[in-house]
Design an enzyme around this catalytic site. Structure first.
Site, short mmCIF file in Angstrom:
data_model
loop_
_atom_site.label_atom_id
_atom_site.label_comp_id
_atom_site.label_asym_id
_atom_site.label_seq_id
_atom_site.Cartn_x
_atom_site.Cartn_y
_atom_site.Cartn_z
N MET A 262 -2.20 -7.42 6.60
CA MET A 262 -3.18 -8.25 5.89
C MET A 262 -2.63 -8.84 4.58
O MET A 262 -3.38 -9.08 3.64
CB MET A 262 -4.42 -7.40 5.57
CG MET A 262 -5.02 -6.68 6.77
SD MET A 262 -6.39 -5.63 6.28
CE MET A 262 -6.62 -4.66 7.78
N SER A 263 -1.32 -9.06 4.52
CA SER A 263 -0.74 -9.54 3.25
C SER A 263 0.56 -10.29 3.50
O SER A 263 0.83 -10.73 4.62
CB SER A 263 -0.47 -8.34 2.33
OG SER A 263 0.56 -7.55 2.88
N HIS B 130 -5.31 -9.11 -2.33
CA HIS B 130 -5.46 -9.59 -0.95
C HIS B 130 -6.60 -10.61 -0.86
O HIS B 130 -7.60 -10.49 -1.57
CB HIS B 130 -5.78 -8.43 -0.01
CG HIS B 130 -4.80 -7.30 -0.07
ND1 HIS B 130 -4.81 -6.37 -1.08
CD2 HIS B 130 -3.78 -6.96 0.77
CE1 HIS B 130 -3.83 -5.50 -0.87
NE2 HIS B 130 -3.19 -5.84 0.23
N HIS C 271 -3.51 0.81 -4.52
CA HIS C 271 -2.90 -0.31 -5.25
C HIS C 271 -3.33 -0.22 -6.71
O HIS C 271 -4.47 -0.53 -7.04
CB HIS C 271 -3.43 -1.65 -4.72
CG HIS C 271 -2.84 -2.07 -3.43
ND1 HIS C 271 -1.81 -2.97 -3.34
CD2 HIS C 271 -3.13 -1.73 -2.16
CE1 HIS C 271 -1.50 -3.16 -2.08
NE2 HIS C 271 -2.29 -2.42 -1.34
N TYR D 255 -8.76 -10.75 1.42
CA TYR D 255 -10.02 -10.12 1.87
C TYR D 255 -10.83 -9.52 0.73
O TYR D 255 -11.97 -9.10 0.92
CB TYR D 255 -9.75 -9.05 2.95
CG TYR D 255 -8.91 -7.88 2.50
CD1 TYR D 255 -9.38 -6.94 1.60
CD2 TYR D 255 -7.63 -7.70 3.02
CE1 TYR D 255 -8.61 -5.87 1.19
CE2 TYR D 255 -6.85 -6.64 2.62
CZ TYR D 255 -7.34 -5.73 1.71
OH TYR D 255 -6.56 -4.68 1.31
N GLU D 256 -10.24 -9.48 -0.49
CA GLU D 256 -11.02 -8.95 -1.62
C GLU D 256 -12.09 -9.95 -2.06
O GLU D 256 -12.92 -9.64 -2.91
CB GLU D 256 -10.08 -8.56 -2.76
CG GLU D 256 -9.21 -7.37 -2.36
CD GLU D 256 -8.19 -6.97 -3.43
OE1 GLU D 256 -8.61 -6.62 -4.54
OE2 GLU D 256 -6.98 -7.01 -3.14
N SER E 250 0.82 -1.22 0.00
CA SER E 250 0.00 0.00 0.00
C SER E 250 0.84 1.26 0.00
O SER E 250 1.67 1.46 0.89
CB SER E 250 -0.88 0.06 1.26
OG SER E 250 -2.00 -0.74 1.12
N HIS F 5 -7.59 3.98 6.81
CA HIS F 5 -6.71 3.62 5.68
C HIS F 5 -5.99 4.84 5.08
O HIS F 5 -4.88 4.70 4.54
CB HIS F 5 -7.52 2.89 4.59
CG HIS F 5 -6.68 2.40 3.44
ND1 HIS F 5 -5.66 1.47 3.60
CD2 HIS F 5 -6.68 2.70 2.13
CE1 HIS F 5 -5.09 1.23 2.43
NE2 HIS F 5 -5.69 1.97 1.52
N ASN G 67 1.16 2.97 11.11
CA ASN G 67 0.34 3.41 12.25
C ASN G 67 0.65 2.48 13.43
O ASN G 67 1.15 1.38 13.23
CB ASN G 67 -1.16 3.28 11.90
CG ASN G 67 -1.52 1.86 11.47
OD1 ASN G 67 -1.25 1.47 10.33
ND2 ASN G 67 -2.08 1.08 12.36
N ALA H 63 2.44 -2.37 4.12
CA ALA H 63 2.14 -1.41 5.17
C ALA H 63 1.66 -2.23 6.35
O ALA H 63 0.92 -3.21 6.16
CB ALA H 63 1.05 -0.46 4.71
N1 HPA Z 1 -3.47 -3.67 10.89
C1 HPA Z 1 -3.51 -4.47 9.81
N2 HPA Z 1 -3.03 -4.11 8.63
C2 HPA Z 1 -2.49 -2.89 8.53
C3 HPA Z 1 -2.40 -2.01 9.61
C4 HPA Z 1 -2.92 -2.43 10.86
O1 HPA Z 1 -2.89 -1.71 11.88
N3 HPA Z 1 -1.80 -0.89 9.16
C5 HPA Z 1 -1.51 -1.09 7.84
N4 HPA Z 1 -1.93 -2.31 7.45
#
Ligand code: HPA
Length: 271
Positions: free
Chosen positions: A205-206, A77, A55, A79-80, A24, A241, A229, A107
């Site tokens: 998530m990847s 991903h 993306h 989750y898509e 990301s 996001h 974050n 990310a």
């Molecule tokens: N959690 C999951 N996936 C993420 C996060 C998070 O805090 N930040 C960026 N991708």
């Protein structure tokens, strides 16, 4: 797979040795390749198009520091809502193209409280917490073993090399364990507390599906997380996001410089 390989080979006349999957907000790296040839996922037989903001979906072939490489600008991903087979199909293609190293980037949320947004973290190891594995299904021994060892999924020499590169360029680099949740909901504060107890430094998530596939096929993996974050519950602010894409844009320069220097080293090692 044959159709995909024939299509791609008809568009390029090089053999990539390094592949990189850009997470990301990190896609700008692909724009720095020399002699770039770009192919949209939508044109490639068998490729699913990413639907996530931040993306775009294209394979970019080109040279960095003289090293022939291929970038996945935009990843897909689980989750898509697509199958795990579709998620890892592009990674299988990259491996079939003959890459020796796969650089996986993402990310991620910082679980380790010593981290801060904007940090880069080398992935030393991962925890697959998604309850799914991309190797489930029949195994072709030509690709790799039925029960692949995962002790050195993130290649030891590549880890050492990346640390040296960070040291010489004065980049403060974190190192840790990445824990994979499917998403798309962010984790709860209780899940983050659990992740920390289980030994995670970052969550995302990847990456884990792609790393498993590369490792299965004997392709060395170097993993880099951009901590965008602090994970849920560490600070009082809710997660968003837009923060993920903003922070990854902020680290754009240092990310590109770091990855470029790592690729230069990989090129030197090959010579
Ligand atoms: N959690 C999951 N996936 C993420 C996060 C998070 O805090 N930040 C960026 N991708």
């Amino acid at each position: 797979m044959h159709k995909t390989m024939d299509f791609i080979k008809s568009k390029i006349n090089m053999e990539p040795k390094v592949g990189i999957i850009l997470g990301s907000g990190l896609g700008d790296f692909a724009d720095t390749l020399e002699e770039a040839v770009s192919i949209l996922y939508s044109e490639i037989p068998g490729f699913h198009q990413s639907t996530v903001v931040g993306h775009s979906g294209e394979l970019v072939f080109g040279y960095k520091e003289g090293v022939p490489m291929v970038c996945m600008k935009g990843r897909i991903h689980y989750y898509e809502g697509i199958s795990m087979d579709q998620v890892v199909f592009p990674t299988k293609v990259l491996c079939a193209l003959g890459i020796e190293t796969l650089i996986v980037t993402n990310a991620a949320g910082g679980v380790n409280e010593e981290f801060k947004p904007g940090d880069l973290m080398l992935i030393r190891d991962h925890i697959n917490f998604a309850g799914i594995n991309p190797l489930i299904g029949p195994n072709d021994e030509k690709d790799g073993p039925r029960f692949p060892d995962m002790t050195y999924t993130y290649d030891k020499d590549h880890l050492e090399m990346a640390k040296r590169v960070a040291d010489t360029s004065g980049l403060g680099l974190q190192e840790g364990v990445y824990m994979y949740f499917t998403g798309p909901s962010y984790e709860t504060p209780a899940e983050i507390k659990m992740a920390r107890i289980l030994g995670a430094d970052a969550v995302g998530m990847s990456t884990v599906p792609e790393a498993i596939i590369a490792n299965h096929r004997g392709v060395k993996v170097l993993g880099i997380s951009c901590i965008t974050n602090m994970a849920a519950g560490i600070l009082e602010t809710p997660l968003d996001h837009s923060e993920v894409t903003e922070v990854s844009k902020m680290v754009r320069e240092s990310f590109i410089a770091f990855v470029t220097n790592c690729i230069k080293e990989l090129g030197n090692e090959r010579n």
